[in-house]
Design a protein around this motif. Structure first.
Motif, PDB file in Angstrom:
ATOM      1  N   ILE A   4     -68.631 -12.119  73.784  1.00  0.00           N
ATOM      2  CA  ILE A   4     -69.062 -11.023  73.001  1.00  0.00           C
ATOM      3  C   ILE A   4     -68.461 -11.392  71.586  1.00  0.00           C
ATOM      4  CG2 ILE A   4     -68.680  -8.805  72.312  1.00  0.00           C
ATOM      5  CD1 ILE A   4     -68.898  -7.979  75.243  1.00  0.00           C
ATOM      6  N   SER A   5     -66.988 -11.844  71.629  1.00  0.00           N
ATOM      7  CA  SER A   5     -66.362 -12.254  70.526  1.00  0.00           C
ATOM      8  C   SER A   5     -66.998 -13.335  69.892  1.00  0.00           C
ATOM      9  CB  SER A   5     -64.923 -12.465  70.801  1.00  0.00           C
ATOM     10  OG  SER A   5     -64.046 -12.942  69.724  1.00  0.00           O
ATOM     11  N   ALA A   6     -67.240 -14.403  70.677  1.00  0.00           N
ATOM     12  CA  ALA A   6     -67.897 -15.593  69.882  1.00  0.00           C
ATOM     13  C   ALA A   6     -69.138 -15.157  69.174  1.00  0.00           C
ATOM     14  CB  ALA A   6     -68.085 -16.608  71.063  1.00  0.00           C
ATOM     15  N   PHE A   7     -70.119 -14.411  69.781  1.00  0.00           N
ATOM     16  CA  PHE A   7     -71.259 -14.173  69.339  1.00  0.00           C
ATOM     17  C   PHE A   7     -71.035 -13.327  68.268  1.00  0.00           C
ATOM     18  CE2 PHE A   7     -74.815 -11.140  69.052  1.00  0.00           C
ATOM     19  CZ  PHE A   7     -75.711 -11.811  68.986  1.00  0.00           C
ATOM     20  N   LYS A   8     -70.106 -12.284  68.137  1.00  0.00           N
ATOM     21  CA  LYS A   8     -70.152 -11.638  66.944  1.00  0.00           C
ATOM     22  C   LYS A   8     -69.437 -12.305  65.765  1.00  0.00           C
ATOM     23  CE  LYS A   8     -67.578  -7.580  67.252  1.00  0.00           C
ATOM     24  NZ  LYS A   8     -66.443  -6.886  67.956  1.00  0.00           N
ATOM     25  N   ASP A   9     -68.429 -13.240  65.850  1.00  0.00           N
ATOM     26  CA  ASP A   9     -67.845 -13.989  65.202  1.00  0.00           C
ATOM     27  C   ASP A   9     -68.836 -15.086  64.538  1.00  0.00           C
ATOM     28  OD1 ASP A   9     -65.518 -14.742  63.729  1.00  0.00           O
ATOM     29  OD2 ASP A   9     -65.651 -16.761  64.939  1.00  0.00           O
ATOM     30  N   LYS A  10     -69.522 -15.734  65.179  1.00  0.00           N
ATOM     31  CA  LYS A  10     -70.293 -16.982  64.976  1.00  0.00           C
ATOM     32  C   LYS A  10     -71.753 -16.502  64.543  1.00  0.00           C
ATOM     33  CE  LYS A  10     -67.020 -19.680  65.413  1.00  0.00           C
ATOM     34  NZ  LYS A  10     -66.157 -19.896  64.055  1.00  0.00           N
ATOM     35  N   PHE A  11     -72.369 -15.255  65.119  1.00  0.00           N
ATOM     36  CA  PHE A  11     -73.740 -15.021  64.760  1.00  0.00           C
ATOM     37  C   PHE A  11     -74.077 -13.565  63.971  1.00  0.00           C
ATOM     38  CE2 PHE A  11     -73.991 -17.794  68.472  1.00  0.00           C
ATOM     39  CZ  PHE A  11     -74.624 -18.661  68.159  1.00  0.00           C
ATOM     40  N   VAL A  12     -73.052 -12.798  63.892  1.00  0.00           N
ATOM     41  CA  VAL A  12     -73.160 -11.619  63.335  1.00  0.00           C
ATOM     42  C   VAL A  12     -72.241 -11.581  61.791  1.00  0.00           C
ATOM     43  CG1 VAL A  12     -72.868  -9.230  63.506  1.00  0.00           C
ATOM     44  CG2 VAL A  12     -73.397 -10.430  65.438  1.00  0.00           C
ATOM     45  N   HIS A  13     -70.866 -11.704  62.196  1.00  0.00           N
ATOM     46  CA  HIS A  13     -70.132 -11.621  60.946  1.00  0.00           C
ATOM     47  C   HIS A  13     -69.969 -12.806  60.217  1.00  0.00           C
ATOM     48  CE1 HIS A  13     -69.482  -7.527  62.110  1.00  0.00           C
ATOM     49  NE2 HIS A  13     -68.778  -8.052  63.193  1.00  0.00           N
ATOM     50  N   ASN A  14     -69.831 -13.979  61.171  1.00  0.00           N
ATOM     51  CA  ASN A  14     -69.511 -15.490  60.240  1.00  0.00           C
ATOM     52  C   ASN A  14     -68.577 -15.343  59.233  1.00  0.00           C
ATOM     53  OD1 ASN A  14     -70.876 -17.855  59.050  1.00  0.00           O
ATOM     54  ND2 ASN A  14     -70.600 -18.038  61.066  1.00  0.00           N
ATOM     55  N   PRO A  15     -67.274 -14.976  59.557  1.00  0.00           N
ATOM     56  CA  PRO A  15     -66.415 -14.645  58.240  1.00  0.00           C
ATOM     57  C   PRO A  15     -66.053 -15.890  57.607  1.00  0.00           C
ATOM     58  CG  PRO A  15     -65.291 -14.493  60.175  1.00  0.00           C
ATOM     59  CD  PRO A  15     -66.727 -14.418  60.635  1.00  0.00           C
ATOM     60  N   ARG A  16     -66.137 -17.080  58.174  1.00  0.00           N
ATOM     61  CA  ARG A  16     -65.516 -18.509  57.600  1.00  0.00           C
ATOM     62  C   ARG A  16     -66.856 -19.186  57.060  1.00  0.00           C
ATOM     63  NH1 ARG A  16     -62.866 -18.918  62.565  1.00  0.00           N
ATOM     64  NH2 ARG A  16     -60.693 -18.318  62.334  1.00  0.00           N
ATOM     65  N   PHE A  17     -68.166 -18.581  56.921  1.00  0.00           N
ATOM     66  CA  PHE A  17     -69.110 -18.974  56.266  1.00  0.00           C
ATOM     67  C   PHE A  17     -69.177 -20.559  56.753  1.00  0.00           C
ATOM     68  CE2 PHE A  17     -71.664 -21.298  52.932  1.00  0.00           C
ATOM     69  CZ  PHE A  17     -72.544 -20.158  52.927  1.00  0.00           C
ATOM     70  N   GLU A  18     -69.964 -20.169  58.009  1.00  0.00           N
ATOM     71  CA  GLU A  18     -70.277 -21.611  58.537  1.00  0.00           C
ATOM     72  C   GLU A  18     -71.791 -21.447  59.103  1.00  0.00           C
ATOM     73  OE1 GLU A  18     -66.255 -22.299  61.582  1.00  0.00           O
ATOM     74  OE2 GLU A  18     -67.547 -20.379  61.942  1.00  0.00           O
ATOM     75  N   PRO A  19     -72.658 -21.530  57.920  1.00  0.00           N
ATOM     76  CA  PRO A  19     -74.097 -21.429  58.179  1.00  0.00           C
ATOM     77  C   PRO A  19     -74.889 -21.968  59.192  1.00  0.00           C
ATOM     78  CG  PRO A  19     -73.723 -22.798  56.161  1.00  0.00           C
ATOM     79  CD  PRO A  19     -72.368 -22.618  56.865  1.00  0.00           C
ATOM     80  N   TRP A  20     -74.223 -23.154  59.710  1.00  0.00           N
ATOM     81  CA  TRP A  20     -75.045 -23.872  60.635  1.00  0.00           C
ATOM     82  C   TRP A  20     -75.547 -23.047  62.159  1.00  0.00           C
ATOM     83  CZ3 TRP A  20     -70.769 -25.488  58.149  1.00  0.00           C
ATOM     84  CH2 TRP A  20     -69.672 -25.215  58.940  1.00  0.00           C
ATOM     85  N   TYR A  21     -74.437 -22.047  62.225  1.00  0.00           N
ATOM     86  CA  TYR A  21     -74.558 -21.142  63.294  1.00  0.00           C
ATOM     87  C   TYR A  21     -75.988 -20.280  63.456  1.00  0.00           C
ATOM     88  CZ  TYR A  21     -70.069 -22.506  65.053  1.00  0.00           C
ATOM     89  OH  TYR A  21     -68.983 -23.157  65.680  1.00  0.00           O
ATOM     90  N   ARG A  22     -75.905 -19.783  62.024  1.00  0.00           N
ATOM     91  CA  ARG A  22     -77.216 -18.954  61.998  1.00  0.00           C
ATOM     92  C   ARG A  22     -78.472 -20.082  61.755  1.00  0.00           C
ATOM     93  NH1 ARG A  22     -75.129 -13.941  58.171  1.00  0.00           N
ATOM     94  NH2 ARG A  22     -73.755 -12.950  59.607  1.00  0.00           N
ATOM     95  N   HIS A  23     -78.348 -20.821  60.991  1.00  0.00           N
ATOM     96  CA  HIS A  23     -79.642 -21.601  60.668  1.00  0.00           C
ATOM     97  C   HIS A  23     -80.012 -22.584  61.347  1.00  0.00           C
ATOM     98  CE1 HIS A  23     -79.211 -18.821  56.890  1.00  0.00           C
ATOM     99  NE2 HIS A  23     -78.314 -19.517  56.630  1.00  0.00           N
TER     100      HIS A  23
END
Length: 356
Positions: free
Chosen positions: A196-215
């Motif tokens: 759950i933490s991984a999903f939130k961090d990489k696909f929902v909030h993405n605080p470090r601006f790592e666009p490749w997770y979403r795109h």
């Protein structure tokens, strides 16, 4: 006459000694200073008897261990860490779980392990379990920065700048030497809560601006695993669960590269059945585990683990139930089947409330 004088003198001597003794007895029980000294003497001579209390069957309530309240409770603490290691050894020997508990010590695993040669420490990275803070501890120990507060956030995960060599960067002989002789540890948390933490961090909030997770990664998961093709929303936790629980997930993993470290199993990351770790910390008990790890590694006098915000490490069943709400039992069971090794190796309770 001479005998009479001797008898008289003896009588006077007996009377004199009786008066002195009486005076001493009176002093002993009436003079506060004398009484206090006598009391202190009795206290000192009877103190060792208190140490017999733990052996008694009926221990007074006020003397029973209550976690942090009694300093002596820390003497029991190492038993917890020994039991964790014993559990791992037992699960590793279970042939029925062999496919879920064993993995080769490949370059992928060696890339996860960070080295502090100065203090002979190896730390295996398990993302989404407070690893950023442990990296900061090692960065300071390696001498790249004088204190944790002075490390810029963007440097912590930049392996060109943070001064943290990976174990994979050494020769085979040097790798084996370090694996055999260094203090080795990693941290775990409830496997589903970590996802759950991984999903939130990489696909929902993405605080470090790592666009490749979403795109890049999210569209790849949606294309293969979304059931409702007319659904146009971004990646949902259900899509993520279906991808992770698919026995054929590896072909997508290869496309995603090292980004999968945020959600693959602890077994795949750290090879706990192949590498004999010194301590396994638990995120849920990090307030106790972090100081213990620093002490066992011999570095508690050099660096402290950053302050842990109250309640942040506590397992949140309500949150887990919320995220899995509406996801089919079949998909959850397939997910558990993949992560069962992690649940068993590290003593996490099977989430029957989700599976049945």
């Amino acid at each position: 006459m001479h005998h009479q004088w001797l008898l008289l003198a003896a009588c006077f001597w007996v009377i004199f000694m009786f008066m002195v003794a009486s005076k001493f007895i009176t002093l002993t029980f009436k003079d506060p200073d004398v009484y206090s000294a006598r009391q202190e003497f009795l206290f000192l001579t009877t103190m060792p008897e208190v140490r017999k209390l733990p052996e008694e069957k009926h221990i007074p309530e006020e003397l029973k261990p209550t976690g942090k309240e009694l300093p002596d409770s820390r003497l029991v603490q190492p038993l917890v860490y020994m039991e964790r290691l014993e559990l791992i050894r037992n699960v590793c020997r279970d042939d029925a779980l062999k496919n879920l508990s064993h993995t080769p010590v490949s370059k992928f695993v060696l890339d996860r392990i960070f080295v502090c040669d100065k203090h002979r420490i190896l730390f295996c990275q398990t993302p989404k379990v407070g690893n950023t803070q442990w990296k900061k501890v090692l960065i300071v120990l390696n001498g790249a920065f004088p204190s944790i507060e002075e490390i810029p956030e963007n440097v912590v995960h930049d392996h060109e700048k943070n001064g943290l060599p990976r174990l994979s960067s050494f020769s085979d002989a040097e790798i084996q030497k370090r694996l055999k002789t260094y203090f080795k540890f990693f941290i775990v948390r409830d496997p589903f809560e970590r996802l759950i933490s991984a999903f939130k961090d990489k696909f929902v909030h993405n605080p470090r601006f790592e666009p490749w997770y979403r795109h890049e990664i999210a569209p790849g998961i949606i294309r293969k695993y979304r059931r409702n093709r007319t659904e146009t929303r971004g990646i949902q936790f259900e899509d993520f669960v279906r991808y992770l629980g698919d026995p054929n997930h590896r072909w997508l993993d290869l496309q995603f590269g090292d980004h999968i470290i945020h959600w693959v199993t602890y077994v795949e990351l750290c090879a706990p059945c192949e590498i004999m770790y010194s301590v396994i910390g638990h995120h849920e008990t990090l307030e106790d585990d972090a100081p213990y790890i620093l002490k066992e590694a011999g570095i508690d006098h050099l660096v402290s683990y950053p302050t842990i915000p109250p309640g942040i490490t506590v397992y949140n069943r309500t949150k887990v139930e919320h995220y899995f709400l509406g996801i089919s039992k079949r998909d959850i069971r397939r997910l558990y089947a993949r992560f069962e090794g992690d649940f068993k190796l590290f003593g996490y309770q099977k989430p029957d409330f989700l599976l049945n």
